[in-house]
Design a protein around this motif. Structure first.
Motif, PDB file in Angstrom:
ATOM      1  N   THR A 141       4.422  13.727   0.251  1.00 34.40           N
ATOM      2  CA  THR A 141       4.257  12.689   1.267  1.00 34.40           C
ATOM      3  C   THR A 141       4.363  13.265   2.679  1.00 34.40           C
ATOM      4  OG1 THR A 141       5.076  10.970  -0.180  1.00 34.40           O
ATOM      5  CG2 THR A 141       5.352  10.580   2.171  1.00 34.40           C
ATOM      6  N   CYS A 299       1.391   7.498  -5.745  1.00 30.97           N
ATOM      7  CA  CYS A 299       1.250   8.553  -4.729  1.00 30.97           C
ATOM      8  C   CYS A 299       0.810   7.936  -3.387  1.00 30.97           C
ATOM      9  CB  CYS A 299       0.216   9.562  -5.233  1.00 30.97           C
ATOM     10  SG  CYS A 299       0.005  10.988  -4.194  1.00 30.97           S
ATOM     11  N   ASP A 300       1.538   8.257  -2.334  1.00 32.20           N
ATOM     12  CA  ASP A 300       1.244   7.675  -1.011  1.00 32.20           C
ATOM     13  C   ASP A 300      -0.133   8.105  -0.499  1.00 32.20           C
ATOM     14  OD1 ASP A 300       3.697   6.327  -0.666  1.00 32.20           O
ATOM     15  OD2 ASP A 300       4.669   8.228  -0.173  1.00 32.20           O
ATOM     16  N   VAL A 302      -1.521   9.737   1.655  1.00 32.24           N
ATOM     17  CA  VAL A 302      -1.344  10.784   2.668  1.00 32.24           C
ATOM     18  C   VAL A 302      -2.597  11.639   2.711  1.00 32.24           C
ATOM     19  CG1 VAL A 302       0.038  12.817   3.265  1.00 32.24           C
ATOM     20  CG2 VAL A 302       1.111  10.869   2.162  1.00 32.24           C
TER      21      VAL A 302
END
Ligand code: SF4
Length: 362
Positions: A141, A299-300, A302
């Motif tokens: 992240t 999962c972010d 990003v």
């Protein structure tokens, strides 16, 4: 040379490190000193075709490569589908979408009142006390803010502690980074003491991947220091059943024996653990080593991680299967982290309109 021990290492690792003794291998400083990093080491692990070399160099310049010899030894570097390799191996798709998605989707910078401290929630603050990690996870992240730089200066750390002491609403300090366990034990002790001294700080929490990627870091001295700062909780990140080895199990056991509860914040990753069977196996094994599966993170969004982000609908289907088959202690909460102060939200409660934020856009 201890021949028995050498025989336990995969041939690729044996070829890279030559005469390594068991004592060296089990020493966390040796592991860090001999970490595989940069283009040269990457080319020693796998063949990069000549036309791709320039692109990889560009990629590593933006998102470095680093893996401990220990974690590298768990990977089949010749298998492009190896789930541990996918977490560590740089992928040129990381720089293919420079304009897409955010470098800071959780708006941590906006919620940083002093350098290195994030205050997103009223009663908790995150202190980023180290910029270093033992490995560079491709899905991280904070991959757009971490650099293999020096840790914060004593002055910066003092300013973090001062901020916390001025805010009585903060009852919990989460010590994170980078990886705080890369600090020397004495430095970590001093730092934890600085937060522990603040009357309204009731609980400390450490976020670290060291038990998984550098388990030898959890030595007797470290366990004793952490024990002296209880109540202290430790969250780590196991993403695949193969990460549970005798070494990582031993590290967790040492922490547990010191009275430190250990939980896992697993990240759902495409091609790594995005099947119900893999996750059920992981959570069952975690339960066996007394590590609580705490969160399953989507999962972010990003920048540079899209190729590893599972589809949210697929994640929901996996979680539904897990819910139907697993007991409560083997079922973490499946959450997405929303920007700013909105915080973690169970995926099951997420309205379709808000899902757009986390959907991979191909
Ligand atoms: S160890 Fe944690 S902070 Fe470091 S790169 Fe991996 S996920 Fe990011």
């Amino acid at each position: 040379m201890n021949r028995t021990f050498q025989g336990q290492l995969p041939s690729k690792i044996r070829a890279l490190f030559g005469r390594v003794t068991e004592a060296q291998w089990r020493n966390w400083r040796w592991q860090l000193r001999h970490s595989l990093a940069g283009m040269e080491d990457l080319s020693r692990l796998l063949k990069i075709p000549d036309p791709d070399v320039r692109r990889y160099a560009e990629l590593l310049n933006e998102y470095p490569f680093r893996v401990t010899p220990y974690f590298a030894s768990l990977i089949d570097w010749d298998d492009s589908r190896d789930p541990l390799r996918r977490q560590m191996l740089p992928d040129v798709r990381e720089i293919a979408d420079r304009k897409a998605e955010s470098r800071d989707p959780l708006e941590e910078n906006r919620n940083s009142p002093v350098s290195g401290l994030i205050h997103r929630y009223r009663n908790r603050a995150v202190a980023l006390v180290s910029e270093r990690c033992a490995v560079w996870c491709r899905h991280c992240t904070r991959k757009n803010r971490l650099r293999p730089a020096e840790s914060p200066t004593p002055r910066e750390l003092r300013r973090m502690a001062e901020y916390v002491s001025r805010h009585p609403s903060i009852r919990e300090v989460i010590v994170s980074g980078g990886d705080p366990l890369l600090l020397e034990t004495e430095a970590l002790d001093r730092l934890l003491r600085a937060f522990r001294r603040i009357r309204h700080v009731e609980v400390l929490r450490i976020g670290t991947r060291a038990p998984v990627v550098l388990p030898m870091r959890v030595d007797a001295g470290l366990a004793a220091v952490l024990e002296s700062h209880r109540p202290l909780w430790l969250n780590t990140q196991f993403n695949h059943p193969r990460e549970i080895t005798p070494e990582s199990a031993r590290a967790c056991e040492r922490l547990l024996k010191a009275g430190i509860p250990v939980s896992s914040q697993t990240v759902l990753l495409k091609g790594v653990n995005d099947t119900a069977n893999t996750l059920a196996d992981l959570f069952n094994r975690l339960q066996r080593i007394m590590v609580r599966p705490y969160y399953l993170f989507h999962c972010d969004p990003v920048r540079g991680t899209r190729h590893l982000r599972a589809d949210l609908q697929h994640g929901r289907a996996i979680y539904k299967a897990l819910r139907a088959s697993q007991g409560g202690l083997c079922l973490p909460q499946y959450v997405v982290d929303m920007p700013g102060r909105a915080g973690k939200m169970p995926v099951e409660l997420l309205a379709p309109a808000r899902m757009i934020h986390h959907e991979p856009r191909e």
